[in-house]
Enzyme design. Sequence first.
Site, PDB file in Angstrom:
ATOM      1  N   ARG A   1       0.927  -1.251  -0.072  1.00 29.34           N
ATOM      2  CA  ARG A   1       0.021   0.067  -0.049  1.00 29.34           C
ATOM      3  C   ARG A   1       0.845   1.086  -0.043  1.00 29.34           C
ATOM      4  O   ARG A   1       1.660   1.482   0.954  1.00 29.34           O
ATOM      5  CB  ARG A   1      -0.856  -0.037   1.222  1.00 29.34           C
ATOM      6  CG  ARG A   1      -1.573   1.332   1.453  1.00 29.34           C
ATOM      7  CD  ARG A   1      -2.757   1.283   2.495  1.00 29.34           C
ATOM      8  NE  ARG A   1      -3.743   0.486   2.091  1.00 29.34           N
ATOM      9  CZ  ARG A   1      -5.182   0.670   2.388  1.00 29.34           C
ATOM     10  NH1 ARG A   1      -5.318   1.409   3.303  1.00 29.34           N
ATOM     11  NH2 ARG A   1      -6.134   0.001   1.707  1.00 29.34           N
TER      12      ARG A   1
ATOM     13  N   HIS B   1      -6.952   0.769  -6.607  1.00 24.78           N
ATOM     14  CA  HIS B   1      -7.560  -0.107  -5.561  1.00 24.78           C
ATOM     15  C   HIS B   1      -7.864  -1.351  -6.160  1.00 24.78           C
ATOM     16  O   HIS B   1      -9.095  -1.461  -5.812  1.00 24.78           O
ATOM     17  CB  HIS B   1      -8.525   0.587  -4.660  1.00 24.78           C
ATOM     18  CG  HIS B   1      -8.198   0.138  -3.278  1.00 24.78           C
ATOM     19  ND1 HIS B   1      -7.565  -0.934  -2.830  1.00 24.78           N
ATOM     20  CD2 HIS B   1      -8.882   0.552  -2.022  1.00 24.78           C
ATOM     21  CE1 HIS B   1      -7.725  -1.424  -1.525  1.00 24.78           C
ATOM     22  NE2 HIS B   1      -8.697  -0.463  -0.895  1.00 24.78           N
TER      23      HIS B   1
ATOM     24  N   GLN C   1     -10.216  -3.755  -3.742  1.00 22.71           N
ATOM     25  CA  GLN C   1     -11.506  -3.253  -3.640  1.00 22.71           C
ATOM     26  C   GLN C   1     -12.309  -3.668  -4.467  1.00 22.71           C
ATOM     27  O   GLN C   1     -13.266  -4.043  -4.268  1.00 22.71           O
ATOM     28  CB  GLN C   1     -11.170  -1.814  -3.192  1.00 22.71           C
ATOM     29  CG  GLN C   1     -12.565  -1.275  -2.550  1.00 22.71           C
ATOM     30  CD  GLN C   1     -12.967  -1.803  -1.347  1.00 22.71           C
ATOM     31  OE1 GLN C   1     -12.399  -1.673  -0.384  1.00 22.71           O
ATOM     32  NE2 GLN C   1     -14.043  -2.203  -1.172  1.00 22.71           N
TER      33      GLN C   1
ATOM     34  N   ASP D   1     -17.386   6.949  -1.863  1.00 27.32           N
ATOM     35  CA  ASP D   1     -16.290   6.794  -1.116  1.00 27.32           C
ATOM     36  C   ASP D   1     -15.962   8.181  -0.549  1.00 27.32           C
ATOM     37  O   ASP D   1     -16.618   9.140  -0.709  1.00 27.32           O
ATOM     38  CB  ASP D   1     -14.931   6.322  -1.871  1.00 27.32           C
ATOM     39  CG  ASP D   1     -13.716   6.058  -0.994  1.00 27.32           C
ATOM     40  OD1 ASP D   1     -13.771   6.002   0.076  1.00 27.32           O
ATOM     41  OD2 ASP D   1     -12.698   6.131  -1.780  1.00 27.32           O
TER      42      ASP D   1
ATOM     43  N   CYS E   1     -16.280   1.354   0.295  1.00 22.09           N
ATOM     44  CA  CYS E   1     -15.154   0.690   0.410  1.00 22.09           C
ATOM     45  C   CYS E   1     -14.873   0.631   2.023  1.00 22.09           C
ATOM     46  O   CYS E   1     -14.291  -0.284   2.469  1.00 22.09           O
ATOM     47  CB  CYS E   1     -14.219   1.090  -0.316  1.00 22.09           C
ATOM     48  SG  CYS E   1     -13.626   2.790  -0.253  1.00 22.09           S
TER      49      CYS E   1
ATOM     50  N   ARG F   1     -13.672  -8.638   1.261  1.00 20.09           N
ATOM     51  CA  ARG F   1     -12.287  -8.669   0.860  1.00 20.09           C
ATOM     52  C   ARG F   1     -11.507  -9.776   1.042  1.00 20.09           C
ATOM     53  O   ARG F   1     -10.575 -10.194   0.325  1.00 20.09           O
ATOM     54  CB  ARG F   1     -11.838  -7.376   1.727  1.00 20.09           C
ATOM     55  CG  ARG F   1     -12.294  -6.056   1.354  1.00 20.09           C
ATOM     56  CD  ARG F   1     -11.703  -5.396   0.034  1.00 20.09           C
ATOM     57  NE  ARG F   1     -10.425  -5.481  -0.096  1.00 20.09           N
ATOM     58  CZ  ARG F   1      -9.527  -4.470   0.435  1.00 20.09           C
ATOM     59  NH1 ARG F   1     -10.055  -3.326   1.119  1.00 20.09           N
ATOM     60  NH2 ARG F   1      -8.217  -4.556   0.300  1.00 20.09           N
TER      61      ARG F   1
HETATM   62  N1   CP Z   1     -11.462  -0.379   2.151  1.00 24.49           N
HETATM   63  C1   CP Z   1     -10.102  -0.377   2.737  1.00 24.49           C
HETATM   64  O1   CP Z   1      -9.066  -0.539   1.780  1.00 24.49           O
HETATM   65  O2   CP Z   1      -9.990  -0.368   3.718  1.00 24.49           O
HETATM   66  P1   CP Z   1      -8.565  -0.180   4.699  1.00 24.49           P
HETATM   67  O3   CP Z   1      -8.021   1.514   4.338  1.00 24.49           O
HETATM   68  O4   CP Z   1      -8.876  -0.292   6.122  1.00 24.49           O
HETATM   69  O5   CP Z   1      -7.629  -1.227   4.394  1.00 24.49           O
HETATM   70  N1  NVA Z   2     -10.071   6.493  -1.291  1.00 24.53           N
HETATM   71  C1  NVA Z   2      -9.693   6.071  -0.200  1.00 24.53           C
HETATM   72  C2  NVA Z   2     -10.013   4.705   0.028  1.00 24.53           C
HETATM   73  C3  NVA Z   2      -9.673   3.990   1.411  1.00 24.53           C
HETATM   74  C4  NVA Z   2      -9.625   2.516   1.445  1.00 24.53           C
HETATM   75  C5  NVA Z   2      -8.311   6.518   0.227  1.00 24.53           C
HETATM   76  O1  NVA Z   2      -7.343   6.306  -0.533  1.00 24.53           O
HETATM   77  O2  NVA Z   2      -8.341   6.911   1.012  1.00 24.53           O
END
Ligand code: CP
Ligand code: NVA
Length: 304
Positions: free
Chosen positions: A106, A133, A136, A223, A262, A290
């Site tokens: 990440r 992502h 997701q 989101d 998400c 997930r």
């Molecule tokens: N939806 C998602 O990726 O959640 P987290 O940021 O908690 O991993």
């Molecule tokens: N769009 C959000 C998703 C979190 C899972 C972010 O990037 O923070």
Amino acid sequence: MKLKTKDLLTLDELTDNELSKIIDDGIKLKKQLKKGSHKPILKNKTLAMIFEKPSTRTRVSFEIGMFQLGGHALNLSSSDLQLSRGESVEDTAKTLSRYVDVIMARVYDQKILEILAKNSVVPVINGLSNSFHPCQTLADLMTIKERKKKLKGLKVAWIGDGNNVCNSLIYGCSKTGINISIATPKGFEPDKTVIKKSKKKITIVLTTDPQAAVKNADVVITDTFTSIHNRDKKREKKFLPKFQVNPSLMKKAKKNAIFLHCLPAKRGKEVTSSVIDGSQSVVWDQAENRLHSQKALLISLIHI
Ligand code: CP
Ligand code: NVA
């Protein structure tokens, strides 16, 4: 199933058939788990998880997923790695891939994932970047399929920020035959290249009118307006109140429409508590999925 791609960095790497198979395998693995059968398909396999940003769902679902499949996951905060002292991403990838069978990261910049993938001899999975992502989207499509029993021909409405989650979702919709209407304020549209590539196969409507986007929608998705990488504190003002998913907006979608997010959500901002806690919301199934869809992904990436 052996995937054509070594890595999953955007979702566009998957063929239509591969994506459908991962979704269906996720549904099967979920049923198996509920029946109490754990098959250690990834016995002795290991996953390294690198986090530049915080996470609840991604971290826990990948770790539990590896455990349930008989493997092991390592949680590596980038600040604990020598990366934080200047070791290159290239050398980190070369080193880690001598130990583990798959890497999930990440990160902020999508380019970091590309460098990791280029220098790693094992698969690299994007666990969220500023741009995409993909994991997701696997869970989102699995959740929609569970509820609607099909994907092709459905209409999804995306409301709010045309962000990383939206970009991968567009690829996912295009590969499964879902039409998508995207309502964002001007200047917050999803990635142009993603739209250009994806609109060959499905109808993609870009609008600034959330009410028009949700009309006849089978699925309404939003989101947070402020993603982890967004620094502008005044950003929210550009979305509210027009782009909030509330009961009045949900009423404009199909009667049996479902609501997805998400998570994490900012209640009272992009969605009201009445919607996220309401009867049309499937966000907890979505979060759970997930786990199942990523297990299907891991099995198909780590060829065994
Ligand atoms: N939806 C998602 O990726 O959640 P987290 O940021 O908690 O991993
Ligand atoms: N769009 C959000 C998703 C979190 C899972 C972010 O990037 O923070």
